[in-house]
Scaffold this motif. Structure first.
Motif, PDB file in Angstrom:
ATOM      1  N   ALA A  65     -43.571   6.067   2.631  1.00 26.71           N
ATOM      2  CA  ALA A  65     -42.685   7.204   2.352  1.00 26.71           C
ATOM      3  C   ALA A  65     -42.775   8.247   3.460  1.00 26.71           C
ATOM      4  CB  ALA A  65     -43.043   7.826   1.008  1.00 26.71           C
ATOM      5  N   LEU A  66     -43.964   8.459   4.006  1.00 28.60           N
ATOM      6  CA  LEU A  66     -44.164   9.396   5.103  1.00 28.60           C
ATOM      7  C   LEU A  66     -43.363   8.960   6.330  1.00 28.60           C
ATOM      8  CD1 LEU A  66     -45.957  11.788   6.314  1.00 28.60           C
ATOM      9  CD2 LEU A  66     -47.402   9.949   7.163  1.00 28.60           C
ATOM     10  N   CYS A  67     -43.451   7.683   6.671  1.00 25.66           N
ATOM     11  CA  CYS A  67     -42.718   7.156   7.831  1.00 25.66           C
ATOM     12  C   CYS A  67     -41.213   7.222   7.605  1.00 25.66           C
ATOM     13  CB  CYS A  67     -43.157   5.724   8.120  1.00 25.66           C
ATOM     14  SG  CYS A  67     -44.877   5.605   8.652  1.00 25.66           S
ATOM     15  N   THR A  68     -40.779   6.935   6.384  1.00 18.43           N
ATOM     16  CA  THR A  68     -39.352   7.001   6.063  1.00 18.43           C
ATOM     17  C   THR A  68     -38.845   8.433   6.173  1.00 18.43           C
ATOM     18  OG1 THR A  68     -39.540   5.094   4.607  1.00 18.43           O
ATOM     19  CG2 THR A  68     -37.622   6.521   4.283  1.00 18.43           C
ATOM     20  N   GLU A  69     -39.615   9.383   5.668  1.00 23.10           N
ATOM     21  CA  GLU A  69     -39.207  10.788   5.732  1.00 23.10           C
ATOM     22  C   GLU A  69     -39.153  11.271   7.179  1.00 23.10           C
ATOM     23  OE1 GLU A  69     -37.823  14.441   4.941  1.00 23.10           O
ATOM     24  OE2 GLU A  69     -37.926  12.787   3.519  1.00 23.10           O
ATOM     25  N   ALA A  70     -40.088  10.843   8.003  1.00 26.36           N
ATOM     26  CA  ALA A  70     -40.067  11.227   9.427  1.00 26.36           C
ATOM     27  C   ALA A  70     -38.818  10.669  10.104  1.00 26.36           C
ATOM     28  CB  ALA A  70     -41.326  10.727  10.117  1.00 26.36           C
ATOM     29  N   ARG A 104     -31.440  13.347  10.538  1.00 23.03           N
ATOM     30  CA  ARG A 104     -30.806  14.625  10.155  1.00 23.03           C
ATOM     31  C   ARG A 104     -30.541  15.494  11.370  1.00 23.03           C
ATOM     32  NH1 ARG A 104     -35.151  14.822   6.180  1.00 23.03           N
ATOM     33  NH2 ARG A 104     -34.390  13.747   4.339  1.00 23.03           N
ATOM     34  N   GLU A 105     -31.455  15.474  12.337  1.00 24.81           N
ATOM     35  CA  GLU A 105     -31.274  16.284  13.539  1.00 24.81           C
ATOM     36  C   GLU A 105     -30.098  15.798  14.387  1.00 24.81           C
ATOM     37  OE1 GLU A 105     -34.934  16.397  15.668  1.00 24.81           O
ATOM     38  OE2 GLU A 105     -35.926  17.629  14.164  1.00 24.81           O
ATOM     39  N   THR A 150     -40.524  11.758  16.533  1.00 26.81           N
ATOM     40  CA  THR A 150     -41.531  12.519  17.276  1.00 26.81           C
ATOM     41  C   THR A 150     -42.670  12.955  16.363  1.00 26.81           C
ATOM     42  OG1 THR A 150     -40.478  14.647  16.846  1.00 26.81           O
ATOM     43  CG2 THR A 150     -39.738  13.436  18.812  1.00 26.81           C
ATOM     44  N   ASN A 151     -43.691  13.519  16.978  1.00 25.85           N
ATOM     45  CA  ASN A 151     -44.815  14.045  16.213  1.00 25.85           C
ATOM     46  C   ASN A 151     -44.353  15.181  15.295  1.00 25.85           C
ATOM     47  OD1 ASN A 151     -47.662  13.831  15.710  1.00 25.85           O
ATOM     48  ND2 ASN A 151     -47.861  15.840  16.674  1.00 25.85           N
ATOM     49  N   ALA A 152     -43.377  15.960  15.733  1.00 29.67           N
ATOM     50  CA  ALA A 152     -42.842  17.048  14.902  1.00 29.67           C
ATOM     51  C   ALA A 152     -42.197  16.493  13.637  1.00 29.67           C
ATOM     52  CB  ALA A 152     -41.832  17.861  15.697  1.00 29.67           C
ATOM     53  N   HIS A 153     -41.541  15.345  13.729  1.00 30.20           N
ATOM     54  CA  HIS A 153     -40.949  14.726  12.550  1.00 30.20           C
ATOM     55  C   HIS A 153     -42.034  14.313  11.557  1.00 30.20           C
ATOM     56  CE1 HIS A 153     -37.535  13.640  15.482  1.00 30.20           C
ATOM     57  NE2 HIS A 153     -37.160  14.687  14.763  1.00 30.20           N
ATOM     58  N   PHE A 154     -43.134  13.761  12.067  1.00 27.32           N
ATOM     59  CA  PHE A 154     -44.239  13.379  11.186  1.00 27.32           C
ATOM     60  C   PHE A 154     -44.914  14.610  10.586  1.00 27.32           C
ATOM     61  CE2 PHE A 154     -43.972   9.276  13.401  1.00 27.32           C
ATOM     62  CZ  PHE A 154     -43.989   8.436  12.298  1.00 27.32           C
ATOM     63  N   THR A 155     -45.011  15.688  11.350  1.00 23.88           N
ATOM     64  CA  THR A 155     -45.588  16.928  10.825  1.00 23.88           C
ATOM     65  C   THR A 155     -44.736  17.459   9.675  1.00 23.88           C
ATOM     66  OG1 THR A 155     -46.516  17.440  12.993  1.00 23.88           O
ATOM     67  CG2 THR A 155     -46.319  19.254  11.430  1.00 23.88           C
ATOM     68  N   HIS A 156     -43.418  17.416   9.849  1.00 21.60           N
ATOM     69  CA  HIS A 156     -42.506  17.830   8.779  1.00 21.60           C
ATOM     70  C   HIS A 156     -42.686  16.936   7.550  1.00 21.60           C
ATOM     71  CE1 HIS A 156     -38.861  19.172   6.757  1.00 21.60           C
ATOM     72  NE2 HIS A 156     -38.580  17.888   6.573  1.00 21.60           N
TER      73      HIS A 156
END
Length: 94
Positions: free
Chosen positions: A35-40, A46-47, A70-76
């Motif tokens: 789910a984390l990878c899918t959300e990233a 979305r961007e 990116t790492n920012a996507h995973f942080t989000h």
């Protein structure tokens, strides 16, 4: 290892460090990491939504090439998700 399996077919940016992300996923089970990878990946999409024509059947190859998680996507995504193995933990203070 589970993180690498779920990101195997993703285009990752150079700033993504799987070891650093995995250290932040204490209590996550395989489904949580999926789910984390899918959300990233969804955050990456979305961007770029302003570049994607929803009505068109195909997406321009240039747009697809420019998309990388990116790492920012995973942080989000980490901010949006919770580890399921820790959800049922209740602490009672006397």
């Amino acid at each position: 290892e589970i993180f690498r399996i779920h990101t195997r077919n993703m285009k990752l940016a150079d700033d993504v460090e799987p070891e650093a992300i995995s250290k932040q996923t204490h209590g996550y089970v395989g489904a949580d990491i999926a789910a984390l990878c899918t959300e990233a990946a969804m955050q990456c999409i979305r961007e770029k939504m302003d570049l994607i024509d929803i009505e068109d059947d195909t997406i321009d190859a240039g747009v697809l090439d420019s998309m990388a998680v990116t790492n920012a996507h995973f942080t989000h995504a980490l901010g949006q998700s919770n580890p399921s193995s820790l959800r049922e933990t209740v602490v009672e203070v006397p």
